[in-house]
Design an enzyme around this catalytic site. Structure first.
Site, PDB file in Angstrom:
ATOM      1  N   ILE A 138     -11.929   8.627   6.146  1.00 35.22           N
ATOM      2  CA  ILE A 138     -13.055   9.236   5.440  1.00 35.22           C
ATOM      3  C   ILE A 138     -14.332   8.563   5.931  1.00 35.22           C
ATOM      4  O   ILE A 138     -14.509   7.360   5.801  1.00 35.22           O
ATOM      5  CB  ILE A 138     -12.852   9.110   3.913  1.00 35.22           C
ATOM      6  N   ARG A 154      -5.892  -8.131 -11.206  1.00 40.54           N
ATOM      7  CA  ARG A 154      -6.541  -9.381 -11.651  1.00 40.54           C
ATOM      8  C   ARG A 154      -7.920  -9.068 -12.196  1.00 40.54           C
ATOM      9  O   ARG A 154      -8.360  -7.933 -12.156  1.00 40.54           O
ATOM     10  CB  ARG A 154      -6.678 -10.316 -10.463  1.00 40.54           C
ATOM     11  N   ASN A 170      -6.345  -3.692  -7.869  1.00 42.03           N
ATOM     12  CA  ASN A 170      -6.512  -5.136  -7.928  1.00 42.03           C
ATOM     13  C   ASN A 170      -5.944  -5.605  -9.255  1.00 42.03           C
ATOM     14  O   ASN A 170      -6.448  -5.256 -10.318  1.00 42.03           O
ATOM     15  CB  ASN A 170      -7.979  -5.517  -7.797  1.00 42.03           C
ATOM     16  N   HIS A 191     -17.192   3.859  -2.689  1.00 37.63           N
ATOM     17  CA  HIS A 191     -16.150   3.126  -3.404  1.00 37.63           C
ATOM     18  C   HIS A 191     -16.511   3.083  -4.875  1.00 37.63           C
ATOM     19  O   HIS A 191     -17.520   2.501  -5.240  1.00 37.63           O
ATOM     20  CB  HIS A 191     -16.041   1.691  -2.877  1.00 37.63           C
ATOM     21  N   LYS A 206      -2.771   1.798   9.095  1.00 40.62           N
ATOM     22  CA  LYS A 206      -2.882   0.697   8.129  1.00 40.62           C
ATOM     23  C   LYS A 206      -1.583  -0.071   7.970  1.00 40.62           C
ATOM     24  O   LYS A 206      -0.503   0.523   7.956  1.00 40.62           O
ATOM     25  CB  LYS A 206      -3.230   1.264   6.736  1.00 40.62           C
ATOM     26  N   GLY A 245      -8.242  -6.355   2.176  1.00 45.09           N
ATOM     27  CA  GLY A 245      -9.533  -6.941   2.537  1.00 45.09           C
ATOM     28  C   GLY A 245      -9.999  -6.572   3.932  1.00 45.09           C
ATOM     29  O   GLY A 245     -10.667  -7.348   4.603  1.00 45.09           O
ATOM     30  N   GLY A 246      -9.614  -5.384   4.388  1.00 43.29           N
ATOM     31  CA  GLY A 246     -10.091  -4.925   5.696  1.00 43.29           C
ATOM     32  C   GLY A 246      -9.252  -5.437   6.865  1.00 43.29           C
ATOM     33  O   GLY A 246      -9.470  -5.034   7.996  1.00 43.29           O
ATOM     34  N   LYS A 248       0.826  -1.208   0.000  1.00 51.30           N
ATOM     35  CA  LYS A 248       0.000   0.000   0.000  1.00 51.30           C
ATOM     36  C   LYS A 248       0.858   1.254   0.000  1.00 51.30           C
ATOM     37  O   LYS A 248       0.550   2.251  -0.656  1.00 51.30           O
ATOM     38  CB  LYS A 248      -0.917   0.004   1.222  1.00 51.30           C
TER      39      LYS A 248
END
Lengths: 449, 82
Positions: free
Chosen positions: A205, A294, A292, A210, A160, A166-167, A118
Site C-alpha cells: 500500500i 503491551r 501490540n 497508520h 514479509k 519494526g520494519g 504475522k
C-alpha cells in the site's frame, strides 16, 4: 484496591517512571531494575527499591530474563510490569514468570506467541471477519511458488518475514526479477534474525495511514475499545507524533474500525490492554497490520481523551478483577496530541547522545520524560527522551497548545528533533489533517527551513 | 617512513569488530585496508554507525575489544600508512 503488594518494573526511562506513578497512587510498593549505565536515572531513585541487573548493553541487563526474575524473587515482588520494548512481548519471559509464581502484567504467553506470528495473526483475524491486507495465508517455500502467487496478487508486493517486526524482515518488490533476487536473502535473514524463515506476500500500500485501536479486555469476558490513535507521522518507520481522535475518520468509518478491532480481540481471547494496528489505503479501506500485546508508547493520548489510567487498568486486569465500566460508559472528550522528543539531529535523524545541560519545561503540560536538567542521555538505548502531551477541546486548540508548549521549551547540550516538531505543528498539511506515513519524507525540504 | 594514523570514533556506543555475531571480523590485526574500508561498527541508540579507514595501509592494532563500550573521540585502532 491495591491489586498487588509489590510490583517490579522491568524497564527504564519514562515508562518506568510512568508505571511507578500509578503504583504510588494505588499504594503498591515498587522495585526498579537498572543497568550500570542507568544507576543515576530518575526511575531508580523514584522506586522504593532498586536492583542493578547488569552492564549497560540491553542484552546483558534489561533483556536478561534470568537477571530480572532473580531481582523479582530477591525483593519478593508478586508481579512484574514489563513496560514496552525489552521483554514485554517475549513469551519465554512470561513462561518464566508463571513458573516462579510471579504475575506477568500482560496477556498470556500463548497469546503473545500467536500475535508474534504475522501469518498466524492474519489467519485468526480473517476468522473474526477483520480485513487483512490482500496476500497469502501460508508460508511460501520456493521461488516458483512465490512467482505464481505474485502473478495472482499483482505487483508491487511486500515480501514479509512472519516473525518480523519494526520494519525488519520486509522487502518491497516491484516485479518478478526483484522478487527472484530478494526471495532467498529475505528467508535467510528471517532465519538468522528471528529463528523462523517463514515468509509470505502482501499487497503493497503506497500512501498508507497508520491508525490503531486501543483495546482493553479482562478475564471475565469484558472486551472494549478506548477509541483510535492516528500514528501516521513517522520517520524511519517509527512514530513521531500521535493524536486522537484521527482527523481522517468520519463517525461511520470510526465505528467500523473500532468494531473490527473488538471482534479481533475476542477471537483470540486476549486479556489486558493491547493495540490493534491498522493500515488505511487511499480509498479508506482498512486492513489489520499487527497487534501490540503491551502498553503502547503513545497510550497517554488515549488517557487524555478518556480520563482513564491505562496502567491502573493493566494492574486491575492482571489481578483478575473485572473492569468496572461498560463500553457505553466510556466517552471521549476533546482532542489529544503527543510529540516524541528524540535525542537526534532533526534533519538526518542521526542519534545525539550526551548530557542535557538545560531542560526547561512548561509547568501546566503533561510531560512523560525519563530525563531532567543534568541527565546524561547514554548511547545504549532508545533515543526517545520523553513525550509531550496536550489536550484541547478541539483539534485546532490542541495544535495551538502544542505550538505554544514547544515554543516555550528549551533543551541544551544535545541535539533534539524539537525544531522538526515545531515545524510540523505549523505545517498547513498537518493542520488540515491530511497526511500519510510519507509526510516527513515528502516535506523534508520544507521542514528544513 | 611509515606514518601512523589513529582511527577515532566520532560517537560513543558499543564497538563491534564484525558486521554480525556469526560473521567474520571486518579486518584482522595486521591486515591491509584501503581508505573507505569499514573497520568497525558502533551501536548508538539502536542505530549502527560504520567506522572507516581514512588511509590505505596496514591495520596494526585495535585498542578496543569486540563489544567494548567506547566514548566519543576514542582511538579504536591504528593504521600504518604504506
Amino acid at each position: 484496591m491495591a491489586y498487588f503488594k509489590k510490583v517490579l518494573i522491568a524497564n527504564r526511562g519514562e515508562i518506568a517512571r510512568r508505571i511507578i506513578r500509578t503504583c504510588d497512587k494505588l499504594g503498591i510498593e515498587t522495585v526498579a531494575v537498572y543497568s550500570e549505565a542507568d544507576a543515576e536515572s530518575l526511575h531508580v531513585s523514584e522506586a522504593a527499591e532498586a536492583v542493578c541487573i547488569g552492564p549497560a548493553q540491553a542484552k546483558k541487563s534489561y533483556l536478561n530474563i534470568e537477571k530480572v526474575i532473580q531481582a523479582a524473587k530477591e525483593t519478593n515482588a508478586d508481579a512484574i510490569h514489563p513496560g514496552y520494548g525489552f521483554l514485554s512481548e517475549n513469551p519465554e519471559f512470561v513462561k518464566r514468570c508463571e513458573e516462579e509464581n510471579i504475575v506477568f502484567i500482560g496477556p498470556s504467553a500463548e497469546t503473545i506467541g500467536l500475535m508474534g506470528s504475522k501469518l498466524e495473526s492474519r489467519i485468526q483475524m480473517q476468522k473474526a471477519g477483520v480485513p487483512v491486507v490482500p496476500g497469502t495465508d501460508q508460508s511460501i517455500d520456493s521461488i516458483e511458488e512465490a512467482i505464481k502467487i505474485a502473478g495472482e496478487l499483482g505487483f508491487p508486493l511486500m515480501l514479509k518475514a512472519s516473525a518480523g517486526g519494526g520494519g525488519i524482515g520486509m522487502q518491497l518488490v516491484h516485479n518478478q526479477e526483484e522478487l527472484a533476487k530478494v526471495f532467498d536473502k529475505t528467508r535467510q535473514m528471517a532465519n538468522s534474525y528471528f529463528n523462523d524463515g517463514t515468509v509470505f506476500l502482501e499487497k503493497w500500500i503506497s500512501q498508507p495511514r497508520h491508525i490503531e485501536v486501543q483495546v482493553v479486555a479482562d478475564s471475565h469476558g469484558n472486551v472494549m475499545h478506548l477509541y483510535e490513535r492516528e500514528c501516521s507521522i513517522q520517520r524511519r518507520n517509527q512514530k513521531v507524533i500521535e493524536e486522537s481522535p484521527s482527523p481522517y475518520l468520519d463517525e461511520e468509518l470510526r465505528m467500523q474500525l473500532l468494531e473490527a478491532a473488538v471482534r479481533g480481540v475476542k477471537q483470540i481471547g486476549y486479556t489486558n490492554v493491547g493495540t490493534m494496528e491498522f493500515i488505511f489505503d487511499e480509498h479508506k479501506n482498512f486492513y489489520f497490520l499487527e497487534m501490540n500485546t503491551r502498553l503502547q508508547v503513545e497510550h497517554p493520548v488515549t488517557e487524555e481523551i478518556t480520563g482513564l489510567d491505562l496502567v491502573e487498568l493493566q494492574l486491575k486486569i492482571a489481578a483478575k478483577e473485572a473492569l468496572s465500566f461498560k463500553q457505553e460508559e466510556i466517552s471521549k472528550t476533546g482532542h489529544a496530541i503527543e510529540c516524541r522528543l528524540y535525542a537526534e539531529d532533526p534533519v538526518t535523524f542521526f542519534p545525539s547522545p550526551g548530557v542535557i545541560t538545560k531542560l526547561e519545561l512548561h509547568e501546566d503540560t503533561r510531560y512523560d520524560f525519563g530525563f531532567q536538567s543534568g541527565s546524561k542521555v547514554t548511547p545504549f538505548y532508545d533515543p526517545m527522551i520523553g513525550k509531550i502531551i496536550v489536550h484541547g477541546i478541539s483539534r485546532e486548540q490542541a495544535i495551538e497548545k502544542m505550538q505554544k508548549t514547544l515554543e516555550g521549551m528549551e533543551v541544551q547540550g544535545i541535539k533534539t528533533n524539537l525544531p522538526l516538531l515545531e515545524q510540523i505543528m505549523k505545517n498547513d498539511q498537518f493542520k488540515r489533517g491530511n497526511y500519510t506515513t510519507q509526510f516527513i519524507t515528502q516535506n523534508t525540504e520544507l521542514l528544513k527551513n | 617512513m611509515a606514518n601512523q594514523k589513529s582511527v577515532l570514533s566520532p560517537i560513543p556506543g558499543v564497538f563491534y569488530r564484525k558486521p554480525a555475531p556469526d560473521k567474520e571480523e571486518y579486518v584482522k590485526e595486521g591486515g591491509n585496508v584501503k581508505a573507505g574500508d569499514v573497520i568497525g561498527l558502533v551501536e548508538v541508540m539502536k542505530s549502527f554507525y560504520e567506522i572507516k579507514a581514512e588511509n590505505d595501509g596496514v591495520l596494526a592494532q585495535y585498542f578496543v575489544e569486540n563489544e567494548d563500550l567506547i566514548d566519543a573521540g576514542q582511538e579504536v585502532a591504528v593504521i600504518i600508512e604504506q
